[in-house]
Design an enzyme around this catalytic site. Sequence first.
Site, PDB file in Angstrom:
ATOM      1  N   ASP A 126       0.855  -1.198   0.000  1.00 33.75           N
ATOM      2  CA  ASP A 126       0.000   0.000   0.000  1.00 33.75           C
ATOM      3  C   ASP A 126       0.886   1.242   0.000  1.00 33.75           C
ATOM      4  OD1 ASP A 126      -2.342  -1.455   0.140  1.00 33.75           O
ATOM      5  OD2 ASP A 126      -2.683  -1.090   2.276  1.00 33.75           O
ATOM      6  N   MET A 127       0.355   2.359  -0.500  1.00 33.43           N
ATOM      7  CA  MET A 127       1.118   3.613  -0.438  1.00 33.43           C
ATOM      8  C   MET A 127       0.520   4.500   0.646  1.00 33.43           C
ATOM      9  SD  MET A 127       3.741   5.154  -1.460  1.00 33.43           S
ATOM     10  CE  MET A 127       4.326   4.526  -3.036  1.00 33.43           C
ATOM     11  N   GLN A 156      -0.368   6.964  -6.518  1.00 33.32           N
ATOM     12  CA  GLN A 156      -1.526   7.820  -6.222  1.00 33.32           C
ATOM     13  C   GLN A 156      -1.591   8.966  -7.242  1.00 33.32           C
ATOM     14  OE1 GLN A 156       0.508   8.577  -2.636  1.00 33.32           O
ATOM     15  NE2 GLN A 156      -0.945   7.532  -1.310  1.00 33.32           N
ATOM     16  N   ARG A 177      -1.059  -0.950  -8.396  1.00 30.02           N
ATOM     17  CA  ARG A 177      -2.438  -0.538  -8.114  1.00 30.02           C
ATOM     18  C   ARG A 177      -2.427   0.972  -8.303  1.00 30.02           C
ATOM     19  NH1 ARG A 177      -3.774  -1.018  -2.235  1.00 30.02           N
ATOM     20  NH2 ARG A 177      -4.257  -3.198  -2.642  1.00 30.02           N
ATOM     21  N   LYS A 180      -6.525   7.228  -6.445  1.00 29.97           N
ATOM     22  CA  LYS A 180      -6.398   8.692  -6.370  1.00 29.97           C
ATOM     23  C   LYS A 180      -5.447   9.097  -5.243  1.00 29.97           C
ATOM     24  CE  LYS A 180     -10.928   9.996  -8.192  1.00 29.97           C
ATOM     25  NZ  LYS A 180     -12.242  10.602  -7.873  1.00 29.97           N
ATOM     26  N   GLY A 181      -5.462   8.347  -4.136  1.00 31.31           N
ATOM     27  CA  GLY A 181      -4.663   8.712  -2.961  1.00 31.31           C
ATOM     28  C   GLY A 181      -5.571   9.286  -1.902  1.00 31.31           C
ATOM     29  N   THR A 219     -10.740   2.241  -7.984  1.00 27.79           N
ATOM     30  CA  THR A 219     -11.579   3.447  -7.919  1.00 27.79           C
ATOM     31  C   THR A 219     -13.057   3.055  -7.858  1.00 27.79           C
ATOM     32  OG1 THR A 219     -12.119   5.548  -9.015  1.00 27.79           O
ATOM     33  CG2 THR A 219     -11.691   3.672 -10.465  1.00 27.79           C
ATOM     34  N   HIS A 220     -13.845   3.971  -7.260  1.00 28.31           N
ATOM     35  CA  HIS A 220     -15.310   3.834  -7.305  1.00 28.31           C
ATOM     36  C   HIS A 220     -15.897   4.977  -8.103  1.00 28.31           C
ATOM     37  CE1 HIS A 220     -13.495   2.857  -3.392  1.00 28.31           C
ATOM     38  NE2 HIS A 220     -14.088   1.699  -3.581  1.00 28.31           N
ATOM     39  N   ARG A 282     -11.976   6.480   6.134  1.00 24.87           N
ATOM     40  CA  ARG A 282     -13.132   6.139   5.291  1.00 24.87           C
ATOM     41  C   ARG A 282     -14.280   7.107   5.537  1.00 24.87           C
ATOM     42  NH1 ARG A 282      -9.985   2.953   3.215  1.00 24.87           N
ATOM     43  NH2 ARG A 282      -9.893   4.811   1.956  1.00 24.87           N
TER      44      ARG A 282
HETATM   45  P1  FDA Z   1     -14.109   9.328  -5.180  1.00 21.83           P
HETATM   46  O1  FDA Z   1     -13.526   9.630  -3.846  1.00 21.83           O
HETATM   47  O2  FDA Z   1     -14.458  10.457  -6.071  1.00 21.83           O
HETATM   48  O3  FDA Z   1     -15.347   8.395  -4.944  1.00 21.83           O
HETATM   49  C1  FDA Z   1     -16.218   8.055  -6.010  1.00 21.83           C
HETATM   50  C2  FDA Z   1     -17.544   7.627  -5.404  1.00 21.83           C
HETATM   51  O4  FDA Z   1     -17.330   6.462  -4.596  1.00 21.83           O
HETATM   52  C3  FDA Z   1     -18.138   8.648  -4.434  1.00 21.83           C
HETATM   53  O5  FDA Z   1     -18.925   9.575  -5.101  1.00 21.83           O
HETATM   54  C4  FDA Z   1     -18.938   7.778  -3.509  1.00 21.83           C
HETATM   55  O6  FDA Z   1     -20.172   7.462  -4.103  1.00 21.83           O
HETATM   56  C5  FDA Z   1     -18.121   6.519  -3.436  1.00 21.83           C
HETATM   57  N1  FDA Z   1     -17.263   6.507  -2.234  1.00 21.83           N
HETATM   58  C6  FDA Z   1     -15.944   6.784  -2.186  1.00 21.83           C
HETATM   59  N2  FDA Z   1     -15.478   6.622  -0.928  1.00 21.83           N
HETATM   60  C7  FDA Z   1     -16.540   6.233  -0.180  1.00 21.83           C
HETATM   61  C8  FDA Z   1     -16.729   5.903   1.187  1.00 21.83           C
HETATM   62  N3  FDA Z   1     -15.718   5.914   2.055  1.00 21.83           N
HETATM   63  N4  FDA Z   1     -17.964   5.530   1.606  1.00 21.83           N
HETATM   64  C9  FDA Z   1     -18.996   5.464   0.737  1.00 21.83           C
HETATM   65  N5  FDA Z   1     -18.890   5.791  -0.561  1.00 21.83           N
HETATM   66  C10 FDA Z   1     -17.693   6.177  -1.014  1.00 21.83           C
HETATM   67  N6  FDA Z   1      -5.267   5.218  -1.119  1.00 21.83           N
HETATM   68  C11 FDA Z   1      -3.963   5.411  -0.800  1.00 21.83           C
HETATM   69  O7  FDA Z   1      -3.552   6.549  -0.565  1.00 21.83           O
HETATM   70  N7  FDA Z   1      -3.107   4.349  -0.696  1.00 21.83           N
HETATM   71  C12 FDA Z   1      -3.505   3.083  -0.948  1.00 21.83           C
HETATM   72  O8  FDA Z   1      -2.682   2.149  -0.873  1.00 21.83           O
HETATM   73  C13 FDA Z   1      -4.854   2.863  -1.306  1.00 21.83           C
HETATM   74  N8  FDA Z   1      -5.334   1.619  -1.553  1.00 21.83           N
HETATM   75  C14 FDA Z   1      -6.599   1.451  -2.069  1.00 21.83           C
HETATM   76  C15 FDA Z   1      -7.035   0.191  -2.448  1.00 21.83           C
HETATM   77  C16 FDA Z   1      -8.286   0.039  -3.063  1.00 21.83           C
HETATM   78  C17 FDA Z   1      -8.715  -1.335  -3.505  1.00 21.83           C
HETATM   79  C18 FDA Z   1      -9.106   1.180  -3.288  1.00 21.83           C
HETATM   80  C19 FDA Z   1     -10.410   1.068  -3.995  1.00 21.83           C
HETATM   81  C20 FDA Z   1      -8.698   2.410  -2.839  1.00 21.83           C
HETATM   82  C21 FDA Z   1      -7.460   2.562  -2.218  1.00 21.83           C
HETATM   83  N9  FDA Z   1      -7.039   3.802  -1.751  1.00 21.83           N
HETATM   84  C22 FDA Z   1      -5.718   3.964  -1.378  1.00 21.83           C
HETATM   85  C23 FDA Z   1      -8.016   4.902  -1.586  1.00 21.83           C
HETATM   86  C24 FDA Z   1      -8.090   5.774  -2.809  1.00 21.83           C
HETATM   87  O9  FDA Z   1      -6.897   6.504  -2.930  1.00 21.83           O
HETATM   88  C25 FDA Z   1      -9.258   6.760  -2.713  1.00 21.83           C
HETATM   89  O10 FDA Z   1      -9.121   7.556  -1.574  1.00 21.83           O
HETATM   90  C26 FDA Z   1     -10.628   6.092  -2.670  1.00 21.83           C
HETATM   91  O11 FDA Z   1     -10.675   4.982  -3.506  1.00 21.83           O
HETATM   92  C27 FDA Z   1     -11.709   7.080  -3.124  1.00 21.83           C
HETATM   93  O12 FDA Z   1     -11.429   7.518  -4.427  1.00 21.83           O
HETATM   94  P2  FDA Z   1     -12.319   7.126  -5.708  1.00 21.83           P
HETATM   95  O13 FDA Z   1     -11.391   6.935  -6.848  1.00 21.83           O
HETATM   96  O14 FDA Z   1     -13.177   5.974  -5.376  1.00 21.83           O
HETATM   97  O15 FDA Z   1     -13.111   8.420  -6.045  1.00 21.83           O
END
Ligand code: FDA
Length: 301
Positions: A126-127, A156, A177, A180-181, A219-220, A282
């Site tokens: 993980d980062m 990220q 992986r 966004k970070g 990503t979501h 989260r």
């Molecule tokens: P965005 O934040 O824009 O979210 C898109 C949509 O997803 C939102 O509109 C909402 O609907 C939904 N959503 C997002 N977060 C939610 C939450 N907590 N509860 C409910 N709904 C939510 N970061 C990092 O710095 N180091 C790492 O090693 C990792 N590892 C990692 C592994 C995996 C499998 C994932 C999916 C993510 C990570 N992350 C991470 C976290 C990542 O950097 C980022 O903060 C989150 O994925 C949210 O970014 P999105 O790209 O989902 O977009």
Amino acid sequence: MSLLDRAVSLLLPAVPKPIVRHFSSRYIAGPAVEDAFRVVRELRRDGAMATLDILGEFIGSPQEAEMNTAAYEELARRIAAEGLSETNISVKLTALGLLLEPELCLENLRRLLSTAQGLGNFVRIDMEDSRCTDATLAVYRTLRREFPRSVGIVLQSRLRRTLRDTEDLCVEPANFRLCKGIYLEPRAIAYTDPELIRRSFVLALEEMLRKGAYVGIATHDEVLVWESLRLVREFGLSRERYEFQMLLGVDEELRRILLGAGQRLRVYVPYGEHWYPYSVRRLRENPQIAGYALRAMFRGA
Ligand code: FDA
């Protein structure tokens, strides 16, 4: 960050732990390894893979780093014993001692990778926040030479350096992986405009795929999922060259849509006693749920 988000960030530490625990339970499998395996089996029934993370970071002593390394080795053995071979492992290097002694951390990860490789498993580093980026990449660079098929890294797109890191790392075979970070970083080193973070994600992904790296697209954000599928199509990639990744408890509908479309998808499943910092991160990402937690506190629930 909007005013509401900023307020939520400031107020969250004041929310009593039982309330945080209640609202964050959707993001965490539970305190025990059995909880994690129960979730992995449920995900498997739905056609998803998993990566397991033992919660706990920023430790204070080499002894804790040693205990965490042993716990991860035991996890790798349990995964093999349970016959869940597609389940892999995610680890934060601060849990193995990165901020205490980088050399100790390198040795601990080498030990874990040796165990994991022997069992045919894979470990994703993980980062963490930007204090750790250089040291984390240095450990990855050293160990991927020794364990080329068993270790991967996270980049990220929020960080301004990420495209450069992508190019540097792609000089050798790489397993990424891309996310966004999660850590809020100063503008001097990170994009703060959400649209630029997205564009940086697409650019880095394109570079990774062009160079033939394996990518976990984490990503979501449906715009990014769409852009990723566009790139996969443009590059004519087979399913084995990439996977989608999502967090436990986040947008299960999108997860079902991707699985239903025949995509490979892995869910990040954290578990363990040290649930609090992960939960706060989260909840900060989801002001709506964090708002419920704050209201519950003020109502005295
Ligand atoms: P965005 O934040 O824009 O979210 C898109 C949509 O997803 C939102 O509109 C909402 O609907 C939904 N959503 C997002 N977060 C939610 C939450 N907590 N509860 C409910 N709904 C939510 N970061 C990092 O710095 N180091 C790492 O090693 C990792 N590892 C990692 C592994 C995996 C499998 C994932 C999916 C993510 C990570 N992350 C991470 C976290 C990542 O950097 C980022 O903060 C989150 O994925 C949210 O970014 P999105 O790209 O989902 O977009």
